[in-house]
Motif scaffolding. Sequence first.
Motif, short mmCIF file in Angstrom:
data_model
loop_
_atom_site.label_atom_id
_atom_site.label_comp_id
_atom_site.label_asym_id
_atom_site.label_seq_id
_atom_site.Cartn_x
_atom_site.Cartn_y
_atom_site.Cartn_z
N PRO A 4 0.82 -1.21 0.00
CA PRO A 4 0.00 0.00 0.00
C PRO A 4 0.87 1.27 0.00
O PRO A 4 2.01 1.24 0.44
CB PRO A 4 -0.74 -0.11 1.33
N THR A 5 0.30 2.37 -0.47
CA THR A 5 0.91 3.68 -0.21
C THR A 5 0.61 4.04 1.25
O THR A 5 -0.22 3.37 1.91
CB THR A 5 0.28 4.76 -1.11
N GLU A 12 -1.16 6.46 2.36
CA GLU A 12 -2.58 6.80 2.49
C GLU A 12 -3.44 5.53 2.48
O GLU A 12 -4.40 5.39 3.24
CB GLU A 12 -2.97 7.69 1.31
N GLU A 13 -3.08 4.59 1.61
CA GLU A 13 -3.84 3.32 1.54
C GLU A 13 -3.66 2.52 2.83
O GLU A 13 -4.60 1.85 3.28
CB GLU A 13 -3.36 2.50 0.33
N CYS A 16 -6.08 3.85 5.24
CA CYS A 16 -7.45 3.35 4.93
C CYS A 16 -7.61 1.91 5.42
O CYS A 16 -8.64 1.53 5.96
CB CYS A 16 -7.73 3.38 3.43
N THR A 68 -1.47 -5.82 0.87
CA THR A 68 -2.81 -5.28 1.07
C THR A 68 -3.70 -5.79 -0.05
O THR A 68 -3.28 -5.89 -1.20
CB THR A 68 -2.77 -3.74 1.07
N PHE A 110 -6.95 -5.24 -2.33
CA PHE A 110 -7.79 -4.15 -2.83
C PHE A 110 -8.98 -4.71 -3.61
O PHE A 110 -8.82 -5.63 -4.42
CB PHE A 110 -7.00 -3.25 -3.79
N GLN A 167 -10.04 -0.07 -3.36
CA GLN A 167 -10.12 0.22 -1.92
C GLN A 167 -9.52 -0.92 -1.10
O GLN A 167 -9.82 -2.09 -1.37
CB GLN A 167 -11.59 0.37 -1.49
N PRO A 168 -8.70 -0.61 -0.08
CA PRO A 168 -8.16 -1.67 0.77
C PRO A 168 -9.28 -2.37 1.55
O PRO A 168 -10.15 -1.69 2.10
CB PRO A 168 -7.23 -0.92 1.75
#
Length: 203
Positions: A15-16, A18-19, A22, A76, A78, A82-83
Amino acid sequence: MGLTLSTPDLELRLPTGEELACLADVASEGVHSADFMPFLVPWTAGTPAEVARTVIQNYWRRCGEWQPDNWALLLTVFKDGQPIGVQSMRAKNFAITREVATGSWLGRRFQGRGYGTQMRAAMLELAFTGLNADTAISGSLIDNEASLGVSRKLGYRLDGVGREVVNGKLRIDQRLRLDRLDWRAPFLVPVKGLEGCLSEFGL
Ligand SMILES: CC(C)(COP(=O)(O)OP(=O)(O)OC[C@H]1O[C@@H](n2cnc3c(N)ncnc32)[C@H](O)[C@@H]1OP(=O)(O)O)[C@@H](O)C(=O)NCCC(=O)NCCS
């Protein structure tokens, strides 16, 4: 690491920042019912803020501790960008043992739709086809029907039980094992970005 695995409905990758935040929110909204603890390490028992912090800290801890002879890959999961959860795989001395162990969780609202089976199958395809593993092991507390269901569907064999203590109580852990010869990927799993990181897996 640009490694990406795809399934019919999901994408698995790092993930980044930000992800990851989330993803932590998804975990803090709940991973299981209050009366059932599916994990040997009860990391979901805290407040929503504590659970979220654990997800983030555990991710960075595993990244920071990575060694080619002792690694834990936390991808992660997705759905539509979206995670929704995590599929992990870890190994020690993989180049010699050729054995991996997997673990996973999904946010509660994403469970029971076949995603758990898809994400484990994707990681197994990375293990057996991408990394040339001989065996994959898994463990489920004996009353964790969903996790046992995923293992059953993907062809694991029972491999004995362990007696564990979780929150001061006895819990029986069902060990499972999937050998290379028993592995049939249930769908195509495109794997991107593996070649550049094979040495990170000790290969
Ligand atoms: C374990 C987990 C990742 C499985 O993912 P999932 O998407 O819910 O599972 P699937 O929908 O792919 O289901 C797999 C099989 O188990 C069965 N199953 C799922 N939930 C079940 C339940 N609560 N009771 C009985 N069977 C169940 C399904 O019916 C399916 O079999 P089928 O296709 O033959 O009907 C997910 O449920 C989860 O995150 N649980 C909480 C955390 C956890 O237990 N992690 C694993 C710790 S070892």
